[in-house]
Design a protein around this motif. Sequence first.
Motif, PDB file in Angstrom:
ATOM      1  N   LEU A 103       2.240  -6.034  -4.798  1.00  0.00           N
ATOM      2  CA  LEU A 103       0.995  -5.422  -3.487  1.00  0.00           C
ATOM      3  C   LEU A 103       1.854  -4.981  -2.522  1.00  0.00           C
ATOM      4  O   LEU A 103       1.194  -3.809  -1.651  1.00  0.00           O
ATOM      5  CB  LEU A 103       0.323  -6.204  -3.669  1.00  0.00           C
ATOM      6  CG  LEU A 103      -0.768  -7.021  -4.070  1.00  0.00           C
ATOM      7  CD1 LEU A 103      -1.028  -8.432  -4.139  1.00  0.00           C
ATOM      8  CD2 LEU A 103      -1.620  -6.335  -4.729  1.00  0.00           C
ATOM      9  N   GLU A 104       2.765  -5.725  -1.754  1.00  0.00           N
ATOM     10  CA  GLU A 104       3.147  -3.998  -1.450  1.00  0.00           C
ATOM     11  C   GLU A 104       3.865  -3.225  -1.362  1.00  0.00           C
ATOM     12  O   GLU A 104       3.636  -2.126  -0.508  1.00  0.00           O
ATOM     13  CB  GLU A 104       4.469  -5.266  -1.072  1.00  0.00           C
ATOM     14  CG  GLU A 104       4.811  -6.309  -0.245  1.00  0.00           C
ATOM     15  CD  GLU A 104       6.110  -7.346   0.486  1.00  0.00           C
ATOM     16  OE1 GLU A 104       7.446  -6.795  -0.035  1.00  0.00           O
ATOM     17  OE2 GLU A 104       6.038  -8.584   0.410  1.00  0.00           O
ATOM     18  N   LEU A 105       4.564  -2.595  -2.594  1.00  0.00           N
ATOM     19  CA  LEU A 105       4.744  -1.093  -3.167  1.00  0.00           C
ATOM     20  C   LEU A 105       3.307  -0.796  -3.066  1.00  0.00           C
ATOM     21  O   LEU A 105       3.406   0.790  -3.286  1.00  0.00           O
ATOM     22  CB  LEU A 105       5.624  -1.532  -4.516  1.00  0.00           C
ATOM     23  CG  LEU A 105       6.165  -0.298  -4.946  1.00  0.00           C
ATOM     24  CD1 LEU A 105       6.639   0.669  -3.532  1.00  0.00           C
ATOM     25  CD2 LEU A 105       6.316  -0.358  -6.416  1.00  0.00           C
ATOM     26  N   VAL A 106       2.104  -0.992  -3.463  1.00  0.00           N
ATOM     27  CA  VAL A 106       0.863  -0.412  -3.242  1.00  0.00           C
ATOM     28  C   VAL A 106       0.745   0.073  -1.457  1.00  0.00           C
ATOM     29  O   VAL A 106       0.575   0.770  -1.610  1.00  0.00           O
ATOM     30  CB  VAL A 106      -0.260  -1.131  -3.675  1.00  0.00           C
ATOM     31  CG1 VAL A 106      -1.203  -0.753  -3.976  1.00  0.00           C
ATOM     32  CG2 VAL A 106       0.290  -1.607  -5.771  1.00  0.00           C
ATOM     33  N   ASP A 107       0.837  -1.096  -1.227  1.00  0.00           N
ATOM     34  CA  ASP A 107       0.562  -1.277   0.394  1.00  0.00           C
ATOM     35  C   ASP A 107       1.089   0.901   0.438  1.00  0.00           C
ATOM     36  O   ASP A 107       1.378   1.490   1.494  1.00  0.00           O
ATOM     37  CB  ASP A 107       1.030  -2.109   1.315  1.00  0.00           C
ATOM     38  CG  ASP A 107      -0.396  -2.647   1.132  1.00  0.00           C
ATOM     39  OD1 ASP A 107      -1.327  -2.607   0.611  1.00  0.00           O
ATOM     40  OD2 ASP A 107       0.254  -3.854   1.729  1.00  0.00           O
ATOM     41  N   GLU A 108       2.910   0.386   0.385  1.00  0.00           N
ATOM     42  CA  GLU A 108       3.964   1.466   0.906  1.00  0.00           C
ATOM     43  C   GLU A 108       3.705   2.405  -0.101  1.00  0.00           C
ATOM     44  O   GLU A 108       3.991   4.211   0.663  1.00  0.00           O
ATOM     45  CB  GLU A 108       5.654   0.657   0.457  1.00  0.00           C
ATOM     46  CG  GLU A 108       5.745  -0.163   1.466  1.00  0.00           C
ATOM     47  CD  GLU A 108       5.779  -0.063   2.435  1.00  0.00           C
ATOM     48  OE1 GLU A 108       6.453   1.920   2.770  1.00  0.00           O
ATOM     49  OE2 GLU A 108       6.890  -0.817   3.306  1.00  0.00           O
ATOM     50  N   LEU A 109       3.097   2.835  -1.721  1.00  0.00           N
ATOM     51  CA  LEU A 109       2.717   3.965  -1.945  1.00  0.00           C
ATOM     52  C   LEU A 109       1.551   4.250  -0.507  1.00  0.00           C
ATOM     53  O   LEU A 109       1.487   5.761  -0.996  1.00  0.00           O
ATOM     54  CB  LEU A 109       2.712   3.314  -2.771  1.00  0.00           C
ATOM     55  CG  LEU A 109       2.234   4.876  -3.939  1.00  0.00           C
ATOM     56  CD1 LEU A 109       3.469   5.866  -4.592  1.00  0.00           C
ATOM     57  CD2 LEU A 109       1.819   4.686  -5.801  1.00  0.00           C
ATOM     58  N   ASN A 110       0.583   3.281  -0.588  1.00  0.00           N
ATOM     59  CA  ASN A 110      -0.549   4.428   0.086  1.00  0.00           C
ATOM     60  C   ASN A 110      -0.309   4.761   1.073  1.00  0.00           C
ATOM     61  O   ASN A 110      -0.338   5.852   1.615  1.00  0.00           O
ATOM     62  CB  ASN A 110      -1.753   3.060  -0.457  1.00  0.00           C
ATOM     63  CG  ASN A 110      -2.547   3.286  -0.677  1.00  0.00           C
ATOM     64  OD1 ASN A 110      -2.651   4.066  -1.512  1.00  0.00           O
ATOM     65  ND2 ASN A 110      -3.065   2.234  -1.190  1.00  0.00           N
ATOM     66  N   ASN A 111       0.570   4.037   1.941  1.00  0.00           N
ATOM     67  CA  ASN A 111       0.890   4.823   3.344  1.00  0.00           C
ATOM     68  C   ASN A 111       2.054   6.083   2.893  1.00  0.00           C
ATOM     69  O   ASN A 111       1.633   6.970   3.908  1.00  0.00           O
ATOM     70  CB  ASN A 111       1.666   3.972   4.061  1.00  0.00           C
ATOM     71  CG  ASN A 111       0.927   2.908   4.639  1.00  0.00           C
ATOM     72  OD1 ASN A 111       0.034   2.898   4.927  1.00  0.00           O
ATOM     73  ND2 ASN A 111       2.347   1.901   4.895  1.00  0.00           N
ATOM     74  N   TYR A 112       3.173   6.339   1.941  1.00  0.00           N
ATOM     75  CA  TYR A 112       3.483   7.024   1.718  1.00  0.00           C
ATOM     76  C   TYR A 112       1.975   8.632   1.578  1.00  0.00           C
ATOM     77  O   TYR A 112       3.179   9.948   1.556  1.00  0.00           O
ATOM     78  CB  TYR A 112       4.197   6.996   0.564  1.00  0.00           C
ATOM     79  CG  TYR A 112       5.491   8.068   0.331  1.00  0.00           C
ATOM     80  CD1 TYR A 112       6.893   8.383   1.087  1.00  0.00           C
ATOM     81  CD2 TYR A 112       5.190   9.611  -1.028  1.00  0.00           C
ATOM     82  CE1 TYR A 112       7.878   9.414   0.456  1.00  0.00           C
ATOM     83  CE2 TYR A 112       6.070  10.500  -0.664  1.00  0.00           C
ATOM     84  CZ  TYR A 112       7.094  10.543  -0.124  1.00  0.00           C
ATOM     85  OH  TYR A 112       7.831  11.542   0.063  1.00  0.00           O
ATOM     86  N   LEU A 113       1.534   8.236   0.650  1.00  0.00           N
ATOM     87  CA  LEU A 113       0.444   9.293  -0.145  1.00  0.00           C
ATOM     88  C   LEU A 113      -0.473   9.970   1.096  1.00  0.00           C
ATOM     89  O   LEU A 113      -0.851  10.995   0.906  1.00  0.00           O
ATOM     90  CB  LEU A 113      -0.049   8.758  -1.757  1.00  0.00           C
ATOM     91  CG  LEU A 113       0.604   8.439  -2.118  1.00  0.00           C
ATOM     92  CD1 LEU A 113      -0.453   7.456  -3.672  1.00  0.00           C
ATOM     93  CD2 LEU A 113       1.529   9.403  -3.131  1.00  0.00           C
ATOM     94  N   ARG A 114      -0.533   8.620   1.872  1.00  0.00           N
ATOM     95  CA  ARG A 114      -1.755   9.649   2.944  1.00  0.00           C
ATOM     96  C   ARG A 114      -0.403  10.508   4.515  1.00  0.00           C
ATOM     97  O   ARG A 114      -1.243  10.885   4.533  1.00  0.00           O
ATOM     98  CB  ARG A 114      -1.883   8.281   3.826  1.00  0.00           C
ATOM     99  CG  ARG A 114      -3.189   7.633   3.695  1.00  0.00           C
ATOM    100  CD  ARG A 114      -3.644   6.442   4.114  1.00  0.00           C
ATOM    101  NE  ARG A 114      -3.957   5.589   3.834  1.00  0.00           N
ATOM    102  CZ  ARG A 114      -3.203   4.224   4.190  1.00  0.00           C
ATOM    103  NH1 ARG A 114      -2.849   3.384   5.113  1.00  0.00           N
ATOM    104  NH2 ARG A 114      -3.541   3.082   3.031  1.00  0.00           N
ATOM    105  N   ARG A 115       1.241  10.530   3.773  1.00  0.00           N
ATOM    106  CA  ARG A 115       1.582  11.432   4.793  1.00  0.00           C
ATOM    107  C   ARG A 115       1.854  12.879   4.764  1.00  0.00           C
ATOM    108  O   ARG A 115       2.662  13.564   5.385  1.00  0.00           O
ATOM    109  CB  ARG A 115       3.223  10.831   5.164  1.00  0.00           C
ATOM    110  CG  ARG A 115       2.938   9.649   5.954  1.00  0.00           C
ATOM    111  CD  ARG A 115       4.314   8.786   6.296  1.00  0.00           C
ATOM    112  NE  ARG A 115       5.324   8.535   5.714  1.00  0.00           N
ATOM    113  CZ  ARG A 115       5.343   7.521   4.948  1.00  0.00           C
ATOM    114  NH1 ARG A 115       5.298   5.856   5.311  1.00  0.00           N
ATOM    115  NH2 ARG A 115       6.175   7.230   4.060  1.00  0.00           N
ATOM    116  N   THR A 116       2.180  12.323   2.681  1.00  0.00           N
ATOM    117  CA  THR A 116       1.872  13.683   2.259  1.00  0.00           C
ATOM    118  C   THR A 116       0.801  14.354   1.946  1.00  0.00           C
ATOM    119  O   THR A 116       0.014  14.195   2.111  1.00  0.00           O
ATOM    120  CB  THR A 116       2.557  13.743   1.094  1.00  0.00           C
ATOM    121  OG1 THR A 116       2.236  12.484  -0.094  1.00  0.00           O
ATOM    122  CG2 THR A 116       4.526  12.418   1.581  1.00  0.00           C
TER     123      THR A 116
END
Length: 116
Positions: A103-116
């Motif tokens: 779940l933490e990695l899902v949050d990190e992935l969502n944050n990363y994808l929003r920035r790119t």
Amino acid sequence: MDNSRLEAYGDAKRFVHHVHVGDIVFFSHKWCGLIAAAKVKGEVKAPGSDTLYRDVDFLTPIPSRKDNIVSAMPFSEVSSKTGKSFFWARTIKVPYLTKSEALELVDELNNYLRRT
């Protein structure tokens, strides 16, 4: 991904049995990194003798191939965020993540994808 499925073919189709309803799965693109995450919601289905799949609900945006560019969190960043080293060439990655780590990695992935 367009059909919201975790799908495998040929010799790799056996790996569809390694995940279960409620599991979080991550989709990756070779040499790029993680491109999406989803939660398994369906039982194993076999539309043909060479294919198995399970339906999923995406927890991240579904990637599109617009202009042949796919946003991806680099594998090195995945290892940095999780503190774990994975053998990326395998279909099923070990070590496994706990539910809270996933779940933490899902949050990190969502944050990363929003920035790119």
